[in-house]
Design an enzyme around this catalytic site. Structure first.
Site: not given
Length: 552
Positions: A308, A155, A216, A214
């Protein structure tokens, strides 16, 4: 009002104590999590293609022929119609609380088709420092290449970053990896929107399991080999979650304090919830979930900033259970900038309170779970942990105690001022023995943050203007370790006035006045604590915590 606050604190502390007791009972025999049938997760470490033999008390089907087992797994996992259970669950097993794990192995006749199809999703937004790390970690997972699809959901609004991410994906495609680079024309729904749109692609429909990393997070290479076999063999389990291993916890004092809080959260709260199959705090980290469970729960929704948790609660109300594996680690990064940390905490806290507002009636009306599960989710998971704890912490330690020194008629029992904070600190110290000397700083830091969490809680409950505020937490990756000559593109250190936080400074003044009044007119020694708390507010108000440079 004070009695009500004390009552609520007692309930909150009682909830924590119950969780701790559950944890200590469940894990008395060792530090690693034990599955309900006695399988130690530490025994999973040697899993590889064809290397692990079925043995031990935990492998309930260990006496069966491996070929038969693989055929059963393939028939149940790979040849099922979408929307139907991957295999029929015998009636006697439906009420059985024993769960089993057995490694999947390549079969001579079936080949790699004995392994289910897995979709790995990596949502990104201008992640120039960590995109290579996350994509590389996903591509390094041990799993048959023809049974895995890596989906990069980019994105990014920075065209340079977007071009670099696309180039990285093409580089891995040239190495034989099945990578899909997906972009959107807008950021509607943020991560939830990206994940939802990612699941709409035809190739995603062919996958049995979904793993989300995610940007990282760097999972261990055997992550899929250790999680998916458990999901295959246990139809009632929808999700397996790993523990964060912080790669930058020693970067500054603020990251060390964060680690202290999160270590307690994982070691006590998550393991206690997993051992009783209660609802886990479902976070953006490294996890693997049944695709059918996502569909049955209604898919991803962007109505809050904790999509989530939203998905986890809906799946739990459908009867699905989650498992947390404490010795399955994933490398992750803690926010090292104070304002970034504030934005993160606002998103998590406000989103949880807003989700409670939106889902309370749905929880009450749920038909697939018991009344006790409903009470647990409403009272313990949401009301106590996500609302009361933030409100009580702020008002008691930052408002009631300081104000009481200027009102002689108000007398606060010593157990409220000393015993409860000491007990809470000791509970956290259980997991952080090496950092016990930082406990006083941890208390002061958390009290300052309680002001922001209380504010975020009220915004979420009242659905105020900034309820859906989403500021992406900046990831630094290996940038802090880079040599000075390799950092010429960095922005200069943040200017002093940009680091000022006026809300903390204003509250610090209030505490300073209360402490000074107590010194002159007071009959107790509360001013010692109040002065220290005022100092903490001033330090954080002046931006003297965390890193002060930006790499974005």
């Amino acid at each position: 009002m004070l009695l009500l606050l004390i009552f609520i604190i007692s309930n909150a502390l009682g909830s924590s104590a119950i969780s701790l007791n559950l944890t200590m009972e469940a894990f008395l025999d060792g530090p690693a999590i034990w599955l309900s049938n006695g399988v130690n997760a530490e025994d999973w470490g040697d899993v590889a293609f064809g290397e692990r033999e079925s043995s031990g008390a935990g492998d309930e089907i260990g006496d069966r022929d491996v070929h038969d087992h693989v055929c059963d797994a393939a028939a149940g996992v790979c040849v099922h119609e979408r929307g139907k259970p991957r295999r029929e669950v015998p009636q006697e097993e439906a009420g059985d609380e024993k769960y089993k794990w057995e490694a999947l192995k390549e079969d001579l006749e079936l080949g790699t088709s004995a392994f289910p199809m897995v979709l790995v999703q990596i949502p990104m937004f201008n992640e120039k420092e960590v995109y290579k790390l996350s994509i590389g970690a996903a591509c390094g997972l041990t799993w048959p290449r023809d049974r895995i699809i890596i989906q990069v959901l980019d994105d990014s609004t920075d065209p340079i970053v977007k071009a670099m991410v696309e180039l990285e994906c093409k580089a891995w495609v040239s190495k034989g990896m099945n990578i899909k680079y997906e972009v959107r024309s807008n950021r509607k729904g943020y991560k939830a929107g990206a994940l939802k749109e990612g699941m709409e692609h035809s190739y995603a429909h062919q996958c049995d399991f979904v793993a989300i990393f995610d940007s990282d997070f760097q999972p261990e290479s055997d992550f899929l080999m250790r999680t998916i076999p458990f999901l295959v063999n246990n139809p009632k389990i929808a999700l397996v979650q790993a523990r964060w291993e912080f790669v930058n916890f020693g970067e500054c004092l603020m990251t060390r304090i964060q680690k202290m809080s999160l270590d307690y959260h994982f070691k006590v709260e998550q393991e206690a919830g997993s051992s009783t199959f209660c609802l886990l705090w479902f976070q953006w980290d490294c996890w693997c979930m049944e695709n059918m469970a996502i569909d049955e729960a209604g898919g991803w929704k962007d109505r809050t900033t904790v999509e989530d948790m939203d998905l986890a609660v809906r799946a739990s109300l459908k009867g699905w259970k989650f498992l947390y594996v404490g010795d399955l680690k994933v490398k992750s990064e803690l926010p090292s900038n104070f304002k970034a940390y504030r934005h993160q905490q606002h998103r998590w806290t406000c989103g949880a309170a807003n989700l409670f507002r939106k889902m309370a009636l749905d929880i009450v009306r749920a038909k697939d779970v018991s009344i006790w599960k409903k009470l647990y989710v409403l009272y313990s998971f949401f009301f106590v942990r996500k609302i009361v704890s933030h409100v009580v912490t702020f008002f008691l330690y930052c408002v009631v105690i300081p104000t009481s020194v200027v009102v002689p008629e108000v007398s606060i029992p010593i157990w409220v001022v000393v015993h409860i904070p000491t007990t809470i600190s000791l509970l956290n110290a259980i997991r952080n023995a090496s950092s016990i000397h930082l406990m006083p700083l941890w208390i002061l830091f958390e009290n300052v943050m309680s002001m922001h969490r209380m504010k975020a809680t009220m915004i979420g409950l009242l659905e105020a203007k900034s309820v859906n505020e989403w500021v992406v937490t900046e990831k630094l990756g290996d940038a802090p370790k880079a040599k000075p000559e390799n950092q010429i593109l960095e922005k200069p250190p943040t200017r002093f006035k940009e680091r000022l936080n006026f809300l903390e400074l204003e509250f610090g003044v209030f505490l300073l006045l209360c402490a000074s009044y107590n010194v002159v007119f007071g009959l107790n020694y509360y001013f010692i604590y109040i002065y220290l708390q005022a100092f903490a507010f001033f330090v954080m108000g002046l931006g003297l915590v965390g890193r002060h440079t930006s790499n974005s």
